[in-house]
Design a protein around this motif. Structure first.
Motif, short mmCIF file in Angstrom:
data_model
loop_
_atom_site.label_atom_id
_atom_site.label_comp_id
_atom_site.label_asym_id
_atom_site.label_seq_id
_atom_site.Cartn_x
_atom_site.Cartn_y
_atom_site.Cartn_z
N GLU A 145 -39.19 18.88 -5.68
CA GLU A 145 -39.04 20.21 -6.26
C GLU A 145 -37.72 20.84 -5.81
O GLU A 145 -37.12 21.61 -6.55
CB GLU A 145 -40.22 21.10 -5.90
N TYR A 146 -37.30 20.52 -4.59
CA TYR A 146 -36.00 21.02 -4.13
C TYR A 146 -34.88 20.49 -5.02
O TYR A 146 -33.91 21.19 -5.29
CB TYR A 146 -35.75 20.60 -2.67
N SER A 147 -35.01 19.25 -5.46
CA SER A 147 -34.02 18.68 -6.37
C SER A 147 -33.98 19.44 -7.68
O SER A 147 -32.91 19.72 -8.22
CB SER A 147 -34.36 17.21 -6.69
N ALA B 41 -34.80 22.56 -8.17
CA ALA B 41 -34.18 23.85 -7.91
C ALA B 41 -32.66 23.70 -7.80
O ALA B 41 -31.90 24.50 -8.37
CB ALA B 41 -34.75 24.47 -6.63
N ALA B 42 -32.21 22.65 -7.11
CA ALA B 42 -30.77 22.40 -6.99
C ALA B 42 -30.17 22.11 -8.36
O ALA B 42 -29.06 22.57 -8.68
CB ALA B 42 -30.52 21.24 -6.03
N GLY C 51 -30.66 20.29 -2.33
CA GLY C 51 -31.85 21.04 -1.95
C GLY C 51 -31.96 21.08 -0.43
O GLY C 51 -31.61 20.12 0.26
N ARG C 52 -32.43 22.19 0.09
CA ARG C 52 -32.55 22.41 1.53
C ARG C 52 -34.00 22.17 1.92
O ARG C 52 -34.78 23.10 2.04
CB ARG C 52 -32.13 23.85 1.85
N HIS C 53 -34.38 20.92 2.11
CA HIS C 53 -35.77 20.59 2.44
C HIS C 53 -36.25 21.36 3.66
O HIS C 53 -36.73 22.46 3.53
CB HIS C 53 -35.93 19.08 2.66
N SER D 226 -29.12 17.72 4.06
CA SER D 226 -28.48 19.02 3.84
C SER D 226 -27.55 19.37 4.98
O SER D 226 -26.43 19.85 4.78
CB SER D 226 -29.52 20.13 3.69
N VAL E 187 -29.76 24.86 -1.60
CA VAL E 187 -30.73 25.57 -2.41
C VAL E 187 -32.13 25.35 -1.86
O VAL E 187 -32.57 24.22 -1.70
CB VAL E 187 -30.66 25.10 -3.89
N GLN F 292 -36.39 25.97 -2.16
CA GLN F 292 -37.32 25.86 -3.27
C GLN F 292 -37.50 27.25 -3.88
O GLN F 292 -37.76 28.22 -3.18
CB GLN F 292 -38.67 25.32 -2.80
N GLU F 293 -37.37 27.33 -5.18
CA GLU F 293 -37.45 28.62 -5.87
C GLU F 293 -38.91 29.04 -6.01
O GLU F 293 -39.81 28.22 -6.18
CB GLU F 293 -36.81 28.52 -7.26
#
Length: 153
Positions: free
Chosen positions: A18-20, A22-23, A116-118, A132, A146, A148-149
């Motif tokens: 999901e971080y991907s 969002a990025a 993405g900032r896991h 990151s 980024v 997770q939104e």
């Protein structure tokens, strides 16, 4: 796969999470505003490559399967990020090797790197993941981390 990457591009590291996604959404906004192509880069890690190199037969077949699986993860992240509204100048690249190393190398020929900032888990519950952290510390271009939104924008 790209052989001569343009330095007039935005790159985004994609691992299928999901971080991907969002990025990717952020990267899509940035490419639109800056009128630059977007390259989604995913990496097949060293353990996977090491395993495939130990197989006596079918090395290229197995490597091809790893590459295809990686592309499918990117496609899923792209679907979550954009639905049918993908950026116009989008390319997908699969590289073999350590993700942090590859993204830092690719940053030499980019205007912006987005990852993405896991974090928030793993070793000692750190707020930023190792890839990151390495990208932020060693990239040759600006880096956007980024989280997770909360909602799709």
């Amino acid at each position: 796969m790209n052989t001569e990457p343009s330095s007039n591009r935005i790159i985004v590291g994609v691992d299928g999470s999901e971080y991907s996604s969002a990025a990717l959404r952020w990267a899509g906004r940035m490419t639109e505003r800056l009128d630059m192509p977007l390259e989604a880069i995913t990496c097949v890690g060293i353990p996977d490559l090491f395993f495939s190199s130990r197989m006596e037969q079918g090395i290229s077949k197995f490597t091809g399967e790893l590459e295809e699986s990686a592309k499918q993860l990117v496609e899923q992240a792209l679907d979550r990020a954009f639905d049918a509204n993908r950026p116009e100048h989008l390319s997908i690249t699969v590289k073999f090797g350590a993700p942090a190393k590859i993204l830092v190398e690719e940053s030499r020929n980019a205007q912006l790197l987005i990852v993405g900032r896991h974090g928030e888990g793993g070793f000692l519950g750190q707020a930023i993941g190792s890839v990151s952290r390495a990208c932020a510390a060693h990239s040759q271009c600006p880096v956007l981390l980024v989280g997770q939104e909360v909602e799709n924008t």
